[in-house]
Design a protein around this motif. Structure first.
Motif, PDB file in Angstrom:
ATOM      1  N   ALA A 126      -8.226   5.480  -0.598  1.00 45.38           N
ATOM      2  CA  ALA A 126      -7.188   6.097   0.225  1.00 45.38           C
ATOM      3  C   ALA A 126      -5.903   5.299   0.079  1.00 45.38           C
ATOM      4  O   ALA A 126      -5.921   4.090  -0.166  1.00 45.38           O
ATOM      5  CB  ALA A 126      -7.618   6.146   1.693  1.00 45.38           C
ATOM      6  N   ASN A 127      -4.785   5.995   0.218  1.00 45.22           N
ATOM      7  CA  ASN A 127      -3.477   5.322   0.175  1.00 45.22           C
ATOM      8  C   ASN A 127      -2.508   6.096   1.042  1.00 45.22           C
ATOM      9  O   ASN A 127      -2.746   7.249   1.391  1.00 45.22           O
ATOM     10  CB  ASN A 127      -2.956   5.218  -1.251  1.00 45.22           C
ATOM     11  N   GLY A 128      -1.405   5.436   1.397  1.00 45.78           N
ATOM     12  CA  GLY A 128      -0.398   6.075   2.239  1.00 45.78           C
ATOM     13  C   GLY A 128       0.548   5.057   2.802  1.00 45.78           C
ATOM     14  O   GLY A 128       0.623   3.910   2.351  1.00 45.78           O
ATOM     15  N   ILE A 129       1.291   5.501   3.835  1.00 46.64           N
ATOM     16  CA  ILE A 129       2.267   4.647   4.515  1.00 46.64           C
ATOM     17  C   ILE A 129       1.915   4.661   5.993  1.00 46.64           C
ATOM     18  O   ILE A 129       1.674   5.719   6.582  1.00 46.64           O
ATOM     19  CB  ILE A 129       3.704   5.148   4.293  1.00 46.64           C
ATOM     20  N   ALA A 130       1.874   3.467   6.613  1.00 45.21           N
ATOM     21  CA  ALA A 130       1.509   3.350   8.022  1.00 45.21           C
ATOM     22  C   ALA A 130       2.170   2.102   8.593  1.00 45.21           C
ATOM     23  O   ALA A 130       2.556   1.188   7.840  1.00 45.21           O
ATOM     24  CB  ALA A 130      -0.011   3.282   8.182  1.00 45.21           C
ATOM     25  N   PRO A 131       2.307   2.027   9.939  1.00 47.32           N
ATOM     26  CA  PRO A 131       2.864   0.813  10.556  1.00 47.32           C
ATOM     27  C   PRO A 131       1.951  -0.385  10.303  1.00 47.32           C
ATOM     28  O   PRO A 131       0.738  -0.260  10.111  1.00 47.32           O
ATOM     29  CB  PRO A 131       2.921   1.166  12.047  1.00 47.32           C
ATOM     30  N   GLY A 132       2.583  -1.586  10.290  1.00 48.48           N
ATOM     31  CA  GLY A 132       1.793  -2.801  10.096  1.00 48.48           C
ATOM     32  C   GLY A 132       0.813  -3.031  11.232  1.00 48.48           C
ATOM     33  O   GLY A 132       1.005  -2.558  12.352  1.00 48.48           O
ATOM     34  N   LEU A 133      -0.256  -3.782  10.958  1.00 53.31           N
ATOM     35  CA  LEU A 133      -1.308  -4.010  11.948  1.00 53.31           C
ATOM     36  C   LEU A 133      -0.904  -5.046  12.974  1.00 53.31           C
ATOM     37  O   LEU A 133      -1.365  -4.996  14.124  1.00 53.31           O
ATOM     38  CB  LEU A 133      -2.597  -4.454  11.237  1.00 53.31           C
TER      39      LEU A 133
ATOM     40  N   ASP B  66       2.577  -6.095  13.179  1.00 47.14           N
ATOM     41  CA  ASP B  66       4.018  -5.931  13.454  1.00 47.14           C
ATOM     42  C   ASP B  66       4.339  -4.431  13.352  1.00 47.14           C
ATOM     43  O   ASP B  66       3.471  -3.603  13.066  1.00 47.14           O
ATOM     44  CB  ASP B  66       4.866  -6.753  12.488  1.00 47.14           C
ATOM     45  N   SER B  67       5.588  -4.066  13.588  1.00 51.72           N
ATOM     46  CA  SER B  67       5.983  -2.654  13.614  1.00 51.72           C
ATOM     47  C   SER B  67       6.595  -2.178  12.300  1.00 51.72           C
ATOM     48  O   SER B  67       7.062  -1.037  12.221  1.00 51.72           O
ATOM     49  CB  SER B  67       6.987  -2.427  14.756  1.00 51.72           C
ATOM     50  N   GLN B  68       6.623  -3.037  11.290  1.00 51.40           N
ATOM     51  CA  GLN B  68       7.222  -2.648  10.013  1.00 51.40           C
ATOM     52  C   GLN B  68       6.332  -1.656   9.269  1.00 51.40           C
ATOM     53  O   GLN B  68       5.107  -1.794   9.271  1.00 51.40           O
ATOM     54  CB  GLN B  68       7.449  -3.879   9.137  1.00 51.40           C
ATOM     55  N   GLU B  69       6.962  -0.674   8.654  1.00 53.49           N
ATOM     56  CA  GLU B  69       6.207   0.274   7.848  1.00 53.49           C
ATOM     57  C   GLU B  69       5.742  -0.398   6.570  1.00 53.49           C
ATOM     58  O   GLU B  69       6.455  -1.201   5.964  1.00 53.49           O
ATOM     59  CB  GLU B  69       7.083   1.495   7.499  1.00 53.49           C
TER      60      GLU B  69
ATOM     61  N   ILE C  30     -11.848  -3.246   0.239  1.00 58.80           N
ATOM     62  CA  ILE C  30     -10.671  -4.111   0.073  1.00 58.80           C
ATOM     63  C   ILE C  30      -9.424  -3.276   0.351  1.00 58.80           C
ATOM     64  O   ILE C  30      -9.275  -2.156  -0.145  1.00 58.80           O
ATOM     65  CB  ILE C  30     -10.630  -4.736  -1.327  1.00 58.80           C
ATOM     66  N   ARG C  31      -8.578  -3.785   1.214  1.00 55.61           N
ATOM     67  CA  ARG C  31      -7.352  -3.064   1.604  1.00 55.61           C
ATOM     68  C   ARG C  31      -6.142  -3.956   1.365  1.00 55.61           C
ATOM     69  O   ARG C  31      -6.062  -5.062   1.895  1.00 55.61           O
ATOM     70  CB  ARG C  31      -7.405  -2.664   3.069  1.00 55.61           C
ATOM     71  N   MET C  32      -5.231  -3.476   0.534  1.00 57.72           N
ATOM     72  CA  MET C  32      -4.005  -4.219   0.266  1.00 57.72           C
ATOM     73  C   MET C  32      -2.820  -3.376   0.749  1.00 57.72           C
ATOM     74  O   MET C  32      -2.771  -2.174   0.507  1.00 57.72           O
ATOM     75  CB  MET C  32      -3.853  -4.506  -1.236  1.00 57.72           C
ATOM     76  N   SER C  33      -1.868  -4.025   1.431  1.00 55.41           N
ATOM     77  CA  SER C  33      -0.658  -3.331   1.911  1.00 55.41           C
ATOM     78  C   SER C  33       0.568  -4.165   1.558  1.00 55.41           C
ATOM     79  O   SER C  33       0.475  -5.382   1.375  1.00 55.41           O
ATOM     80  CB  SER C  33      -0.730  -3.090   3.424  1.00 55.41           C
ATOM     81  N   ARG C  34       1.664  -3.475   1.484  1.00 52.85           N
ATOM     82  CA  ARG C  34       2.918  -4.152   1.118  1.00 52.85           C
ATOM     83  C   ARG C  34       4.035  -3.640   2.027  1.00 52.85           C
ATOM     84  O   ARG C  34       4.149  -2.431   2.258  1.00 52.85           O
ATOM     85  CB  ARG C  34       3.268  -3.858  -0.340  1.00 52.85           C
ATOM     86  N   SER C  35       4.851  -4.536   2.514  1.00 49.69           N
ATOM     87  CA  SER C  35       5.933  -4.171   3.413  1.00 49.69           C
ATOM     88  C   SER C  35       7.004  -3.370   2.650  1.00 49.69           C
ATOM     89  O   SER C  35       7.308  -3.650   1.491  1.00 49.69           O
ATOM     90  CB  SER C  35       6.563  -5.420   4.021  1.00 49.69           C
ATOM     91  N   LEU C  36       7.548  -2.347   3.342  1.00 48.81           N
ATOM     92  CA  LEU C  36       8.628  -1.541   2.764  1.00 48.81           C
ATOM     93  C   LEU C  36      10.008  -2.110   3.074  1.00 48.81           C
ATOM     94  O   LEU C  36      11.030  -1.494   2.728  1.00 48.81           O
ATOM     95  CB  LEU C  36       8.549  -0.102   3.295  1.00 48.81           C
ATOM     96  N   ALA C  37      10.069  -3.269   3.721  1.00 46.59           N
ATOM     97  CA  ALA C  37      11.376  -3.850   4.061  1.00 46.59           C
ATOM     98  C   ALA C  37      12.184  -4.154   2.809  1.00 46.59           C
ATOM     99  O   ALA C  37      13.398  -3.945   2.770  1.00 46.59           O
ATOM    100  CB  ALA C  37      11.168  -5.118   4.894  1.00 46.59           C
ATOM    101  N   GLN C  38      11.481  -4.642   1.774  1.00 49.39           N
ATOM    102  CA  GLN C  38      12.197  -4.940   0.528  1.00 49.39           C
ATOM    103  C   GLN C  38      12.749  -3.647  -0.111  1.00 49.39           C
ATOM    104  O   GLN C  38      13.876  -3.612  -0.602  1.00 49.39           O
ATOM    105  CB  GLN C  38      11.260  -5.650  -0.446  1.00 49.39           C
ATOM    106  N   LEU C  39      11.917  -2.595  -0.063  1.00 47.53           N
ATOM    107  CA  LEU C  39      12.383  -1.303  -0.589  1.00 47.53           C
ATOM    108  C   LEU C  39      13.596  -0.806   0.193  1.00 47.53           C
ATOM    109  O   LEU C  39      14.580  -0.343  -0.379  1.00 47.53           O
ATOM    110  CB  LEU C  39      11.255  -0.276  -0.508  1.00 47.53           C
ATOM    111  N   GLN C  40      13.522  -0.940   1.528  1.00 45.06           N
ATOM    112  CA  GLN C  40      14.642  -0.493   2.348  1.00 45.06           C
ATOM    113  C   GLN C  40      15.900  -1.314   2.070  1.00 45.06           C
ATOM    114  O   GLN C  40      17.013  -0.782   2.069  1.00 45.06           O
ATOM    115  CB  GLN C  40      14.253  -0.580   3.823  1.00 45.06           C
ATOM    116  N   ALA C  41      15.702  -2.621   1.821  1.00 50.36           N
ATOM    117  CA  ALA C  41      16.861  -3.454   1.476  1.00 50.36           C
ATOM    118  C   ALA C  41      17.461  -3.014   0.144  1.00 50.36           C
ATOM    119  O   ALA C  41      18.688  -2.926  -0.009  1.00 50.36           O
ATOM    120  CB  ALA C  41      16.447  -4.929   1.421  1.00 50.36           C
TER     121      ALA C  41
END
Length: 480
Positions: free
Chosen positions: A132-139, A141-144, A162-173
């Motif tokens: 599964a994959n997608g976009i969701a709030p951090g566990l 913190d509130s960052q997507e 195994i679950r890997m996530s990456r913050s979208l803050a860099q993308l937004q920047a």
């Protein structure tokens, strides 16, 4: 008044130059804005797709290594693996057992102990054996964040997730920086475009404004004005046509003034004569029978002259306005010629002038017989005025291919070379020797009638004595 109506009225009062500028610049902004929106949307979609593909590839690769370690029940090396690949600040990496227990995490946050992992986005699908994959709030913190969850399976047995996530803050920047860059570039493009649009609008509006001022000047009667617009486009052609129109108007105005002056002069003479005659009769001249008879005859002659002049003016006005309708038909030429000659036969006898009609054959022409008879009568009347007593007027008709030439020749003093180009003008009086009564409109009327039939009339330059006027008319088409 509603604001919309006021804005429409303000826009309607804008000049052509401003309207062109506002309209073109508005289209430029609209197109540029739409293009920038599409580019930014496409860039965001491309960046998200690239990040998701990269995250998925890394998660699947780590799932293989984590599966080997779980199969060996080596949790120590598993935690080292998770901490190593989850070390970047924007990366969160976790391994969860099939019963929902957290086996390893790269985030050293006490709050993770309270998380119910099967309820985390993507975990339920992964625990059920589906990636599964997608976009969701951090566990924590509130960052997507963008995430990818992959089941760890060995020999048909699920060992965990195994679950890997990456913050979208860099993308937004990155997106923010890209937006500012694109907007800055757009501002530069719009500034350059506005300059170009202003130059274009000024270049297009200037000749239009000049034509407007030119039309206003023409309306004020300034017929000597001309447009100095040299362009190889429709505006240049329009300017040239306007100049030609101004020249025609100036010529027509000159003709009008000359016509009014000549008409006034022609009308003044008989009116003055008639006025003097009536005054004489009123003053007692009518008591003498001989004087009364002479003055009454003078009044009748001047009245007849006035009536003829007014009728000629009306005929000429109708012909020039094109309001005279021709009733053309195939007509034998001989009866038309004989009718015109009979009309002046009485006056010719009084002046001892003979008439001769000569047709080489029976000719049929496509004409309005009434109008052509009128034109011939004008020409014959002109010839009779300048024919001395004892002379002859010859009328001859000869075929010339598909046309016929009708020549009216007198034996009078002739027409000087300098006067020949002007004899068909209204009230032409350059040669006083040929000014012997009449309205001075007969030949002008004849020319208008012949022109309306698609024919021509000119002065013959032959060596014979006297004057010869030649009318050329089309012959009737042969029957099919």
């Amino acid at each position: 008044m509603p604001a919309t109506a006021r804005s429409k009225r303000r826009f309607g009062r804008l000049g052509v130059r401003r309207r062109l500028f506002v309209t073109t610049l508005g289209l430029l902004v609209l197109c540029a804005g739409a293009l920038v929106s599409v580019v930014l949307w496409s860039f965001e979609r491309f960046y998200l797709a690239t990040a998701a593909a990269d995250l998925g590839a890394r998660t699947h690769a780590l799932a293989q290594t984590a599966g080997d370690l779980l199969e060996q029940d080596d949790l120590t090396r598993l935690r080292l693996l998770v901490e190593r690949y989850g070390a970047p600040e924007d990366i969160a990496l976790r391994v969860v057992a099939p019963d929902g227990r957290l086996l390893a995490t790269s985030q050293q946050d006490p709050a993770e102990s309270a998380i119910v992992w099967p309820t985390v986005p993507g975990m339920a699908e992964a625990l059920a054996g589906r990636a599964a994959n997608g976009i969701a709030p951090g566990l924590v913190d509130s960052q997507e964040r963008i995430y990818h969850a992959v089941p760890i399976v060995r020999h048909g047995r699920q060992l965990g997730v195994i679950r890997m996530s990456r913050s979208l803050a860099q993308l937004q920047a990155h997106m923010t920086a890209t937006v500012f860059t694109v907007l800055a570039a757009l501002a530069v493009i719009l500034a350059v475009g506005a300059g170009f649009v202003a130059w274009f609008a000024r270049g297009l509006a200037r000749p239009i404004q000049q034509m407007r001022d030119f039309a206003v000047a023409l309306g004020r009667g300034e017929l000597g004005a001309r447009l100095a617009i040299a362009r190889a486009d429709e505006l240049g052609e329009l300017a040239a046509e306007l100049n030609r129109m101004a020249e025609r108007l100036a010529a027509l105005e000159g003709e009008r003034r000359s016509f009014l002056a000549n008409a006034s002069h022609e009308l003044r003479t008989p009116v003055s004569n008639l006025h003097v005659t009536l005054q004489a009769l009123d003053g007692g001249a009518g008591e003498d029978p001989e004087l009364r008879t002479r003055f009454v005859r003078t009044a009748v002659d001047e009245t007849t002259r006035l009536r003829t002049l007014i009728q000629d003016l009306l005929d000429l006005g109708h012909l020039e306005a094109g309001s005279t309708r021709l009733e053309r038909s195939d007509t034998a030429l001989r009866p038309v010629l004989e009718r015109a000659t009979r009309a002046i036969e009485g006056r010719a006898l009084d002046r001892r002038v003979s008439l001769a009609v000569d047709l080489d054959e029976d000719l049929t022409v496509c004409i309005d017989p009434e109008r052509i008879a009128q034109a011939l009568l004008c020409v014959l009347d002109n010839a009779l005025k300048f024919s001395p007593a004892g002379s002859r007027i010859e009328v001859a008709a000869r075929r010339r291919g598909s046309r016929v030439d009708i020549t009216v020749r007198d034996q009078g003093p002739g027409i000087a070379d300098a006067d020949r180009p002007h004899v068909f003008e209204q009230f032409y009086t350059a040669d006083p020797a040929r000014r012997r009564g009449g309205s001075g409109l007969g030949l002008a009327i004849a020319r208008r009638i012949v022109d309306a039939h698609g024919g021509t009339i000119h002065v013959d330059t032959g060596p014979a004595r006297g004057a010869a006027l030649v009318i050329t008319l089309p012959l009737a088409s042969p029957a099919a």
